[in-house]
Motif scaffolding. Structure first.
Motif, PDB file in Angstrom:
ATOM      1  N   VAL A   1       0.854  -1.193   0.000  1.00 46.71           N
ATOM      2  CA  VAL A   1       0.000   0.000   0.000  1.00 46.71           C
ATOM      3  C   VAL A   1       0.887   1.238   0.000  1.00 46.71           C
ATOM      4  N   LYS A   2       0.499   2.244  -0.772  1.00 44.35           N
ATOM      5  CA  LYS A   2       1.255   3.497  -0.751  1.00 44.35           C
ATOM      6  C   LYS A   2       0.551   4.554   0.096  1.00 44.35           C
ATOM      7  N   GLU A   3      -0.752   4.460   0.136  1.00 44.65           N
ATOM      8  CA  GLU A   3      -1.522   5.471   0.855  1.00 44.65           C
ATOM      9  C   GLU A   3      -2.811   4.836   1.327  1.00 44.65           C
ATOM     10  N   GLU A   4      -3.169   5.069   2.580  1.00 45.35           N
ATOM     11  CA  GLU A   4      -4.461   4.568   3.044  1.00 45.35           C
ATOM     12  C   GLU A   4      -5.060   5.568   4.027  1.00 45.35           C
ATOM     13  N   HIS A   5      -6.375   5.617   4.055  1.00 45.14           N
ATOM     14  CA  HIS A   5      -7.066   6.523   4.976  1.00 45.14           C
ATOM     15  C   HIS A   5      -7.633   5.671   6.102  1.00 45.14           C
ATOM     16  N   VAL A   6      -7.255   6.015   7.313  1.00 47.72           N
ATOM     17  CA  VAL A   6      -7.573   5.191   8.472  1.00 47.72           C
ATOM     18  C   VAL A   6      -8.425   6.024   9.420  1.00 47.72           C
ATOM     19  N   VAL A   7      -9.555   5.458   9.873  1.00 46.31           N
ATOM     20  CA  VAL A   7     -10.394   6.205  10.813  1.00 46.31           C
ATOM     21  C   VAL A   7     -10.207   5.646  12.217  1.00 46.31           C
ATOM     22  N   ALA A   8     -10.571   6.441  13.192  1.00 47.18           N
ATOM     23  CA  ALA A   8     -10.583   6.023  14.596  1.00 47.18           C
ATOM     24  C   ALA A   8      -9.223   5.555  15.086  1.00 47.18           C
ATOM     25  N   VAL A   9      -8.209   6.391  14.852  1.00 48.03           N
ATOM     26  CA  VAL A   9      -6.893   6.135  15.452  1.00 48.03           C
ATOM     27  C   VAL A   9      -6.886   6.823  16.822  1.00 48.03           C
ATOM     28  N   PRO A  10      -6.545   6.112  17.898  1.00 47.65           N
ATOM     29  CA  PRO A  10      -6.505   6.763  19.215  1.00 47.65           C
ATOM     30  C   PRO A  10      -5.474   7.905  19.200  1.00 47.65           C
ATOM     31  N   THR A  11      -5.808   8.979  19.934  1.00 48.17           N
ATOM     32  CA  THR A  11      -4.861  10.101  20.037  1.00 48.17           C
ATOM     33  C   THR A  11      -5.078  10.825  21.355  1.00 48.17           C
ATOM     34  N   PRO A  12      -4.016  11.255  22.059  1.00 46.28           N
ATOM     35  CA  PRO A  12      -2.602  11.012  21.739  1.00 46.28           C
ATOM     36  C   PRO A  12      -2.238   9.538  21.889  1.00 46.28           C
ATOM     37  N   ILE A  13      -1.178   9.163  21.249  1.00 48.69           N
ATOM     38  CA  ILE A  13      -0.760   7.764  21.210  1.00 48.69           C
ATOM     39  C   ILE A  13       0.769   7.734  21.139  1.00 48.69           C
ATOM     40  N   THR A  14       1.387   6.730  21.768  1.00 50.23           N
ATOM     41  CA  THR A  14       2.851   6.652  21.638  1.00 50.23           C
ATOM     42  C   THR A  14       3.159   6.173  20.217  1.00 50.23           C
ATOM     43  N   SER A  15       4.335   6.525  19.726  1.00 51.85           N
ATOM     44  CA  SER A  15       4.697   6.128  18.364  1.00 51.85           C
ATOM     45  C   SER A  15       4.738   4.600  18.251  1.00 51.85           C
ATOM     46  N   GLN A  16       5.120   3.940  19.352  1.00 51.82           N
ATOM     47  CA  GLN A  16       5.151   2.481  19.343  1.00 51.82           C
ATOM     48  C   GLN A  16       3.748   1.886  19.176  1.00 51.82           C
ATOM     49  N   ASP A  17       2.772   2.446  19.904  1.00 56.17           N
ATOM     50  CA  ASP A  17       1.400   1.950  19.776  1.00 56.17           C
ATOM     51  C   ASP A  17       0.826   2.277  18.398  1.00 56.17           C
ATOM     52  N   LEU A  18       1.169   3.434  17.870  1.00 58.30           N
ATOM     53  CA  LEU A  18       0.711   3.793  16.522  1.00 58.30           C
ATOM     54  C   LEU A  18       1.253   2.792  15.510  1.00 58.30           C
ATOM     55  N   TRP A  19       2.524   2.466  15.660  1.00 59.43           N
ATOM     56  CA  TRP A  19       3.186   1.501  14.784  1.00 59.43           C
ATOM     57  C   TRP A  19       2.489   0.134  14.867  1.00 59.43           C
ATOM     58  N   ARG A  20       2.182  -0.334  16.105  1.00 63.28           N
ATOM     59  CA  ARG A  20       1.491  -1.626  16.274  1.00 63.28           C
ATOM     60  C   ARG A  20       0.090  -1.592  15.646  1.00 63.28           C
TER      61      ARG A  20
END
Lengths: 88, 148, 148, 88
Positions: free
Chosen positions: A21-40
């Protein structure tokens, strides 16, 4: 924490090759979030995507964020970049 | 003798052939006795028996200018006499023998500029969000980590 | 992949304007991913209140080529991967803003070439029998020792 | 030792300015001769020429010779170069 409405995730170079994938639109990402959790969170979307954490970097708000404890805040429409650590 | 000259920091991404002359003009200054220039080109190479026929570059463009700004700030902090800095970088396909990057730095005296460009090219490869893929005559390809 | 390529060492003295493009062509090689280039120009300067309007170069031409040969031997001994070396140097009058010397070195990888050109320009100024005189707007002039 | 028949002495840069001469043909130069004696021999021809020995170099047979004990051999028609140590 909150969930951001929609975040645009851009994959570059080997990261794009590995996710397919080159680009994707993702909804409902928790924020704030640690970069590690975002990566997971992103890894879960691409079960076949295995990469060495030490070779990947994120970028948010046009700043590099290494994968770890650092908190990132995501707003609606923000871009998250996933890419190999170093370029060419 | 002249009024204080503006410092120029120019980074241009281009899908087309890069002009050395334009990069030189961007750093030229009557107060500088030295221009140091670096050209990176796609070279003939064999990787595991496959012949490299070209490189494919991609960039995260919104971050290129801000990372370049940081790079120039770093250079000027280390070598305050550095005058102008200019980088032209290709995007997309760059065949063997063609330039993918041209960087020039002007300075009143040569040593500052020569040390600065050596550091600047290293930092460029480490920090500017541009990635390259080697493409082989076997049709396959491989994204490169920064080893050069 | 190709037959062994001849190494080129080119030194040209010229009373005329120097072409960067010609110097780059002289060192170009499909096996090289890096070209390092240095341009020395006459810069605007004030010396004891006098304005430099140009430099006047003279050379002992019979020794230029043999000293350049020694310089290239030294460079290749230190950086064996260096491919081609080319220097164009002006003689006679060189006004402010004009190039008096252009040097280029090609190498497979960039670090060798960048280190080599830094050393080579220093050695060039120390060993090649070329001397320069600063000429001022007051009509007087002064031969320069190698300080830059 | 012998005397060479005729030697061509070329002065460059500041050395030419100080002697007022760019080229001169000199007969009966002793040979072999140390570079120091050759230098003294040339100095006598230009009484107004005062230069700092440490800043001058000779060249004979297209080789630099610092001013000291080194012997140089001069043949008829040879060139001797007198110049400042370093160029530009």
């Amino acid at each position: 924490f909150f969930y951001s409405e929609e975040v645009c995730v851009l994959y570059f170079a080997k990261s794009a090759e590995l996710t397919g994938v080159k680009e994707e639109h993702v909804v409902a990402v928790p924020t704030p979030i640690t970069s590690q959790d975002l990566w997971r969170f992103l890894l879960q979307r691409h079960p076949r995507y295995h990469d060495n954490v030490g070779q990947v970097v994120l970028a948010v708000h046009q700043q590099y964020v290494s994968i770890g404890d650092q908190l990132v805040t995501l707003g609606d429409g923000n871009e998250v970049v996933v890419a190999p650590l170093s370029g060419g | 003798m002249t009024e204080k000259e503006e410092l120029r920091d120019v980074f241009r991404l281009s899908p087309d052939w890069l002009s050395v002359q334009e990069v030189l003009e961007a750093v030229s200054s009557p107060t500088c006795g030295a221009v140091s220039l670096f050209i990176g080109t796609t070279r003939e190479d064999l990787v595991d028996g496959r012949k490299v026929i070209g490189l494919e570059y991609e960039a995260y463009e919104p971050m290129v200018q801000s990372e370049f700004r940081k790079l120039c700030d770093d250079i000027r902090a280390r070598w305050p006499s550095v005058k102008h800095v200019c980088v032209y970088h290709r995007l997309g396909w760059v065949g063997v023998g063609q330039a993918s990057v041209i960087m020039a730095i002007s300075s009143p005296h040569r040593l500052d500029g020569q040390q600065a460009i050596q550091h600047a090219v290293t930092q460029l490869k480490a920090t500017i969000p541009i990635w390259k893929k080697e493409v082989y005559d076997t049709q396959d390809s491989s994204w490169k980590q920064n080893v050069e």
